[in-house]
Scaffold this motif. Structure first.
Motif, short mmCIF file in Angstrom:
data_model
loop_
_atom_site.label_atom_id
_atom_site.label_comp_id
_atom_site.label_asym_id
_atom_site.label_seq_id
_atom_site.Cartn_x
_atom_site.Cartn_y
_atom_site.Cartn_z
N GLU A 65 -40.80 -126.61 8.76
CA GLU A 65 -41.03 -126.55 7.30
C GLU A 65 -39.69 -126.71 6.58
N GLU A 66 -39.79 -126.98 5.32
CA GLU A 66 -38.57 -127.10 4.52
C GLU A 66 -37.86 -125.76 4.45
N GLY A 67 -36.55 -125.77 4.58
CA GLY A 67 -35.76 -124.56 4.46
C GLY A 67 -35.62 -123.77 5.73
N GLU A 68 -36.15 -124.27 6.83
CA GLU A 68 -36.04 -123.54 8.09
C GLU A 68 -34.68 -123.75 8.74
N LEU A 69 -34.29 -122.78 9.58
CA LEU A 69 -33.08 -122.91 10.39
C LEU A 69 -33.51 -122.70 11.83
N VAL A 70 -33.66 -123.83 12.58
CA VAL A 70 -34.27 -123.77 13.90
C VAL A 70 -33.23 -124.01 14.98
N GLN A 127 -25.27 -121.11 7.90
CA GLN A 127 -26.23 -120.17 7.30
C GLN A 127 -26.22 -120.26 5.78
N LYS A 128 -25.02 -120.38 5.25
CA LYS A 128 -24.93 -120.47 3.78
C LYS A 128 -25.61 -121.74 3.26
N ILE A 129 -25.40 -122.83 4.00
CA ILE A 129 -26.04 -124.09 3.60
C ILE A 129 -27.56 -123.95 3.67
N ASP A 145 -29.15 -121.11 3.37
CA ASP A 145 -29.54 -120.22 2.27
C ASP A 145 -29.79 -121.00 0.99
N ALA A 146 -29.04 -122.12 0.86
CA ALA A 146 -29.19 -122.94 -0.35
C ALA A 146 -30.45 -123.79 -0.29
N GLY A 147 -31.22 -123.65 0.80
CA GLY A 147 -32.52 -124.32 0.85
C GLY A 147 -32.58 -125.54 1.75
N ASN A 148 -31.49 -125.83 2.49
CA ASN A 148 -31.49 -127.01 3.37
C ASN A 148 -32.15 -126.71 4.72
N THR A 149 -32.84 -127.72 5.23
CA THR A 149 -33.47 -127.60 6.54
C THR A 149 -32.45 -127.98 7.61
N ILE A 150 -32.32 -127.11 8.64
CA ILE A 150 -31.29 -127.37 9.66
C ILE A 150 -31.87 -127.17 11.05
N LEU A 151 -31.57 -128.11 11.95
CA LEU A 151 -31.92 -127.96 13.37
C LEU A 151 -30.63 -127.92 14.18
N ILE A 152 -30.56 -126.91 15.05
CA ILE A 152 -29.36 -126.80 15.87
C ILE A 152 -29.76 -126.82 17.34
N VAL A 153 -29.12 -127.68 18.10
CA VAL A 153 -29.29 -127.63 19.55
C VAL A 153 -28.17 -126.78 20.11
N THR A 154 -28.50 -125.78 20.92
CA THR A 154 -27.44 -124.93 21.49
C THR A 154 -27.94 -124.35 22.80
N HIS A 155 -27.01 -123.93 23.64
CA HIS A 155 -27.45 -123.17 24.80
C HIS A 155 -26.84 -121.77 24.77
N GLU A 156 -26.20 -121.43 23.64
CA GLU A 156 -25.59 -120.09 23.53
C GLU A 156 -26.57 -119.17 22.80
N PRO A 157 -26.98 -118.09 23.45
CA PRO A 157 -27.98 -117.20 22.85
C PRO A 157 -27.50 -116.58 21.54
N ASP A 158 -26.18 -116.22 21.47
CA ASP A 158 -25.72 -115.57 20.24
C ASP A 158 -25.78 -116.50 19.05
N ILE A 159 -25.56 -117.79 19.30
CA ILE A 159 -25.67 -118.78 18.21
C ILE A 159 -27.13 -118.91 17.80
N ALA A 160 -28.01 -118.99 18.81
CA ALA A 160 -29.44 -119.12 18.53
C ALA A 160 -29.94 -117.95 17.72
N ASP A 161 -29.41 -116.75 18.00
CA ASP A 161 -29.85 -115.56 17.28
C ASP A 161 -29.51 -115.60 15.80
N ARG A 202 -26.74 -112.21 10.75
CA ARG A 202 -25.79 -112.88 9.85
C ARG A 202 -24.44 -113.04 10.56
N ALA A 203 -23.90 -114.25 10.51
CA ALA A 203 -22.61 -114.50 11.17
C ALA A 203 -21.47 -113.85 10.42
N SER A 204 -21.68 -113.59 9.13
CA SER A 204 -20.59 -113.06 8.31
C SER A 204 -20.08 -111.71 8.81
#
Lengths: 419, 233
Positions: B29-34, B185-187, B189-205, B228-230
């Motif tokens: 969906e729009e605005g997701e961070l997957v 995360q900030k981007i 938060d501004a409503g952008n849809t983002i897909l990240i490929v990773t194999h690091e669990p802490d990043i995925a979290d 939150r990464a902050s």
């Protein structure tokens, strides 16, 4: 297409490896330089030969009589005949597009008889009976007095125009020739002019030792009646004497009752044909120059193509990034081709300029060291430079084409994986 | 925003064919961070490449923002990539003879945005990633984290519908990784849809949803509470 950014990028790529760029450019530079110098040398030779022809009207044929070789209308074979003034009139009337038809008569000095006398000095000279037109067919510079004119012809004046060579043999240095009399085979003629012909051939001295007198005076003085020794016929500039000469022969054969198939009766020398044969040689030389030059250029172009392939290979990853960011494949192709064309044109221009400089230096030395036989003013025309530029653009295009194709052949994803 | 149905993809390796993706059904969906997770060889990068139109699918359908993505020639694909997608790569993939600003302005150049406007926008996005004063520096003069931030600014510059990040923190140490994730995360938060490929669990979290891939199929797809990464920065 030709934006500032595009140019900036071309320069960035080409200047990132100066040494390589210059080495590559040298191939094209050398090719175009050879092409220009070869063409200029050919032109110099051509100019040399042309200057030997001088300003003689080259669209000209000379015609004389030989014996008939076939019997015709009750006349035997082996019959001798002479051209008559009626033949001249008939040719003028029946053959169009002729500029000058000059009947000529000649007293030969070539067999060594001293035929001209002035006071205690004598000499053997060629004496021609001519119409005023001859000065256009066999140009000469009048150094003093005048040439034969129409009034001389009409009034059969006994006047003569003598060459500087004649003047040197018959007159003292500084003596005034105009108005004096010379005796040609016992007949007195008044000198009204002197001439000098331009030539650097072996006959340069001979042709200054001629005497021209009016045709009609010649006929009367030397009992030629209406005989014509030979003719010099020049065609108009837009037609060729080589094509018109058969018509002329036909007219003469009819007039002189010669068998229409009798090819030997009338002898001729076609200056135009000879001239064209020489010109043909230069055409061939020009082709050879193009051939060699273009082949040398080709090896330069292959060098450019090679380097562009390497550049593309080096930039594979960058090209992948650009495509991932959404650059149109055509834009990438255009970029590569433009880099190639730019490099070719720049080095080609340098080659043309250097060639021009070398030609200038050769001309400079020719001018300062005096003329060289058969080689005058080597040069290339603007047309040749334009042709060279077109060759450059086309070859740049060809050189860039294969690398450009290979740049977009690889998929962006594979390009991105490259390290 | 993204809709994938029954996606299959296989590669030919000589005479063998390697079936990498075996029927993926997936929508965003729009605005997701997957986060897309999986061990190497699970097909996560292939999936991302297909989503990014860098690779073509064999079977199934892919719809992006209501536009069916199929039968693309290279020109069309380039146009869609430019309009819809922003890429962030593990190895940054900045163009090394162009300054940070020129790199960011590149996608705008392909959109035929005028020179001046391009520079203004590029500076604006560099400002957002906190690198405005580094605008004239070449990538070789930047640290890894800075490079990745320039890459993110570049991906954002064309204002894409979806941001695709392939192991964005793979080449960074953990502190820098968290900084980059904070930015992502900030981007988001501004409503952008983002897909990240990773194999690091802490990043995925740090994402809002985790999709687990294994041997070419989705084995798990769950929404999570975002870390939150902050708090690590």
């Amino acid at each position: 297409m030709f934006t500032k950014d595009r140019w900036k990028e071309i320069l960035e790529v080409l200047t990132s490896n100066w040494f390589r760029t210059i080495l590559t450019a040298f191939g094209v530079f050398w090719g175009i330089f050879i092409l220009i110098v070869l063409l200029a040398a050919g032109k110099g030779l051509e100019n040399g030969i042309r200057s030997n022809f001088g300003d003689i009207a080259t669209n000209t044929m000379f015609m004389w009589t030989q014996g008939t070789s076939m019997a015709y209308k009750g006349l035997p074979k082996g019959r001798r005949f002479t051209f008559k003034l009626e033949d001249v009139a008939a040719i003028r009337q029946k053959v169009p597009d002729l500029r000058f038809v000059s009947p000529r008569n000649q007293l030969g000095g070539f067999n060594g008889t001293n035929n001209v006398v002035r006071g205690i000095k004598t000499g053997a000279f060629n004496v021609y009976g001519d119409y005023p037109d001859i000065i256009n067919q066999d140009p000469m510079g009048i150094t003093s007095g005048r040439f034969i004119n129409q009034l001389d012809i009409e009034e059969k004046r006994k006047v003569a125009v003598i060459g500087v060579g004649v003047r040197a043999s018959l007159y003292d240095v500084g003596e005034e020739a105009i108005g004096t009399y010379i005796r040609i085979q016992g007949v007195n003629f008044m000198v009204v002019g002197t001439y000098k012909k331009n030539s650097n051939d072996g006959n340069a001295e001979e042709i200054q030792k001629e005497i021209f007198i009016p045709f009609t005076s010649f006929s009367q003085a030397f009992n030629q009646a209406n005989n014509v020794g030979w003719m010099a016929i020049t065609a108009n500039d837009n037609s060729s004497i080589t094509q018109l000469k058969e018509q002329i022969f036909t007219v003469v054969r009819e007039n002189q009752k010669i068998h229409p198939q009798d090819l030997r009766a009338v002898g001729h020398f076609d200056l135009f044909e000879e001239f064209n044969r020489v010109l043909g040689l230069f055409k061939a030389m020009r082709w050879i120059a193009y051939f060699v030059g273009v082949l040398v250029l080709l090896s330069g172009v292959i060098g450019v193509s090679n380097i562009m392939l390497i550049v593309v290979k080096e930039r594979t990853k960058e090209i992948g990034i650009r495509r991932a960011l959404g650059e149109n494949p055509w834009s990438i192709k255009l970029q590569i081709v433009m880099e190639s064309i730019f490099l070719t044109i720049m080095s080609g221009m340098a080659g043309i300029s250097f060639g021009a400089l070398v030609i200038y230096l050769i001309n400079y030395f020719l001018a300062s060291n005096g003329p060289v036989e058969m080689f005058v003013n080597p040069s290339v025309s603007l047309g040749v430079v334009l042709v060279a530029l077109i060759i450059l653009v086309v070859s740049g295009l060809l050189a860039g084409f294969i690398p450009a194709q290979s740049a977009i052949k690889i998929k962006p994803i594979e390009a991105l994986r490259m390290e | 925003m993204i809709e994938i149905k029954d996606l299959h993809k296989s590669y030919k390796m000589g005479s063998n064919s390697l079936h990498v993706l075996k029927g993926i059904n997936f929508s965003v969906e729009e605005g997701e961070l997957v986060a897309i997770m999986g061990s190497s060889g699970s097909g996560k990068s292939t999936l991302l490449n297909i989503l990014g139109m860098l690779d073509v699918l064999d079977e199934g359908s892919y719809t992006l923002d209501g536009v069916p993505i199929k039968d693309l020639n290279e020109t069309k694909a380039a146009q869609y990539r430019n309009k819809f997608l922003g890429f962030v790569f593990q190895s940054f993939n900045l163009i090394n003879y162009k300054s940070a600003m020129e790199n960011v302005a590149l996608p705008l150049y392909y959109q035929k945005v005028g020179r001046k406007e391009r520079q203004e926008k590029a500076l604006k996005y560099l400002e957002q990633v906190g690198l405005r004063e580094w605008a004239d520096h070449l990538p070789s003069e930047l640290s890894g984290g800075q490079k990745q931030r320039v890459a993110i600014a570049r991906a954002m510059a064309a204002e894409p519908k979806v941001l695709l990040a392939d192991e964005p923190t793979g080449a960074l140490d953990s502190t820098t990784s968290y900084e980059v994730m904070d930015l992502i995360q900030k981007i988001n938060d501004a409503g952008n849809t983002i897909l990240i490929v990773t194999h690091e669990p802490d990043i995925a979290d740090m994402c809002k949803r985790i999709v687990h891939l294994k041997d070419g199929v989705i084995v798990e797809d769950k929404k999570i509470t975002q870390v939150r990464a902050s708090q690590y920065v």
